[in-house]
Design an enzyme around this catalytic site. Structure first.
Site, PDB file in Angstrom:
ATOM      1  N   SER A 148     -54.434 -65.178 -51.576  1.00  0.00           N
ATOM      2  CA  SER A 148     -53.843 -66.514 -51.510  1.00  0.00           C
ATOM      3  C   SER A 148     -54.748 -67.496 -50.769  1.00  0.00           C
ATOM      4  O   SER A 148     -55.567 -67.109 -49.932  1.00  0.00           O
ATOM      5  CB  SER A 148     -52.492 -66.466 -50.799  1.00  0.00           C
ATOM      6  OG  SER A 148     -51.629 -65.540 -51.410  1.00  0.00           O
TER       7      SER A 148
HETATM    8  N1  SAH Z   1     -50.706 -60.992 -50.030  1.00  0.00           N
HETATM    9  C1  SAH Z   1     -51.866 -60.850 -50.884  1.00  0.00           C
HETATM   10  C2  SAH Z   1     -51.737 -61.691 -52.129  1.00  0.00           C
HETATM   11  C3  SAH Z   1     -51.898 -60.849 -53.320  1.00  0.00           C
HETATM   12  S1  SAH Z   1     -51.427 -61.525 -54.885  1.00  0.00           S
HETATM   13  C4  SAH Z   1     -53.149 -61.123 -50.122  1.00  0.00           C
HETATM   14  O1  SAH Z   1     -53.076 -61.556 -48.962  1.00  0.00           O
HETATM   15  O2  SAH Z   1     -54.228 -60.870 -50.658  1.00  0.00           O
HETATM   16  C5  SAH Z   1     -49.889 -60.667 -55.168  1.00  0.00           C
HETATM   17  C6  SAH Z   1     -49.968 -59.175 -55.253  1.00  0.00           C
HETATM   18  O3  SAH Z   1     -48.651 -58.716 -55.575  1.00  0.00           O
HETATM   19  C7  SAH Z   1     -50.868 -58.640 -56.351  1.00  0.00           C
HETATM   20  O4  SAH Z   1     -51.837 -57.791 -55.772  1.00  0.00           O
HETATM   21  C8  SAH Z   1     -49.915 -57.865 -57.272  1.00  0.00           C
HETATM   22  O5  SAH Z   1     -50.491 -56.704 -57.822  1.00  0.00           O
HETATM   23  C9  SAH Z   1     -48.773 -57.533 -56.332  1.00  0.00           C
HETATM   24  N2  SAH Z   1     -47.479 -57.223 -56.971  1.00  0.00           N
HETATM   25  C10 SAH Z   1     -46.927 -57.799 -58.072  1.00  0.00           C
HETATM   26  N3  SAH Z   1     -45.716 -57.250 -58.328  1.00  0.00           N
HETATM   27  C11 SAH Z   1     -45.497 -56.321 -57.352  1.00  0.00           C
HETATM   28  C12 SAH Z   1     -44.413 -55.413 -57.085  1.00  0.00           C
HETATM   29  N4  SAH Z   1     -43.313 -55.333 -57.852  1.00  0.00           N
HETATM   30  N5  SAH Z   1     -44.517 -54.607 -55.991  1.00  0.00           N
HETATM   31  C13 SAH Z   1     -45.630 -54.651 -55.190  1.00  0.00           C
HETATM   32  N6  SAH Z   1     -46.678 -55.470 -55.429  1.00  0.00           N
HETATM   33  C14 SAH Z   1     -46.619 -56.305 -56.478  1.00  0.00           C
END
Ligand code: SAH
Length: 211
Positions: free
Chosen positions: A61
């Site tokens: 993000s």
């Molecule tokens: N908080 C992260 C942002 C990652 S983007 C950071 O600081 O880098 C969102 C993430 O959510 C992605 O990696 C995606 O694979 C994950 N995601 C999507 N659906 C999900 C679910 N049902 N359970 C766990 N992770 C999930």
């Protein structure tokens, strides 16, 4: 990077009701080395105030979004927090500087493994992580003082509402893939009543479910 985040926080004060980057959030952003959480190819841009690709179609993000979500959770030093969507592990690392424990789940296995290695390498021992579908929360570790969802859902997952303590708050981007998503602040009052408030239009990768 922190100056750019602080400027954007001031610029969006009418939407968010929050005009100054809190010193504790600024300190956490200064302390966590964002370059360690991005793939080598993106490292030169690690301290720009923007999202970056981390592989598997996912992104780390934008630092402004990390800051605002962190602030809206109102983290206290004794808190136990759940995160859905570990991704790079950056948001979990930032939160780990401000609370007692962070429990985080990632659905894409290679990302879950890589973020674990990054967090271990930097010594963030109060972040517990696992690979799985975060829609169901982490019942054995809950209930939580705060919950942060970093993937967009078309509804607030009921298991997460159930795992929020009375007096707790959840920040979650809500909206379908072809709709405007809103960063939504959900809070559960002392009687267990739930209220939701839209804060800001945002764009997140979608929440996916286990197939
Ligand atoms: N908080 C992260 C942002 C990652 S983007 C950071 O600081 O880098 C969102 C993430 O959510 C992605 O990696 C995606 O694979 C994950 N995601 C999507 N659906 C999900 C679910 N049902 N359970 C766990 N992770 C999930």
């Amino acid at each position: 990077m922190v100056d750019a985040v602080a400027a954007q926080v001031r610029g969006t004060r009418f939407e968010t009701g929050w005009g100054e980057l809190a010193p504790r959030v600024a300190a956490a952003l200064r302390e966590v080395p964002r370059h360690a959480f991005v793939p080598a190819a993106a490292r030169g841009d690690a301290y720009e105030n923007r999202p970056l690709p981390i592989g598997y179609g996912q992104t780390i993000s934008q630092p402004y979004i990390v800051a605002i979500m962190t602030e809206l959770l109102d983290p206290e030093p004794g808190d136990v927090v759940f995160e859905l969507g570990t991704g790079s592990g950056y948001q979990a690392a930032v939160l780990s500087r401000l609370v007692r424990e962070v429990y985080t789940i990632e659905i894409v296995e290679p990302l879950g493994k890589r973020s674990r290695a990054t967090l271990d390498g930097l010594g963030y021992r109060n972040v517990k992580s696992k690979v799985g579908d975060g829609y169901d929360g982490w019942p054995e570790a809950g209930p939580f003082d705060a919950i942060i969802v970093t993937a967009a859902a078309d509804h607030v997952p009921p298991p997460l509402v159930a795992q929020l303590k009375p007096g707790g708050r959840m920040i979650i981007p809500v909206g379908g893939p072809f709709m405007t998503q809103y960063l939504t602040l959900v809070d559960k009052d002392a009687e267990g009543r739930v209220h939701a408030r839209q804060i800001l239009p945002v764009r997140f990768v979608p929440l996916t479910r286990k197939r």
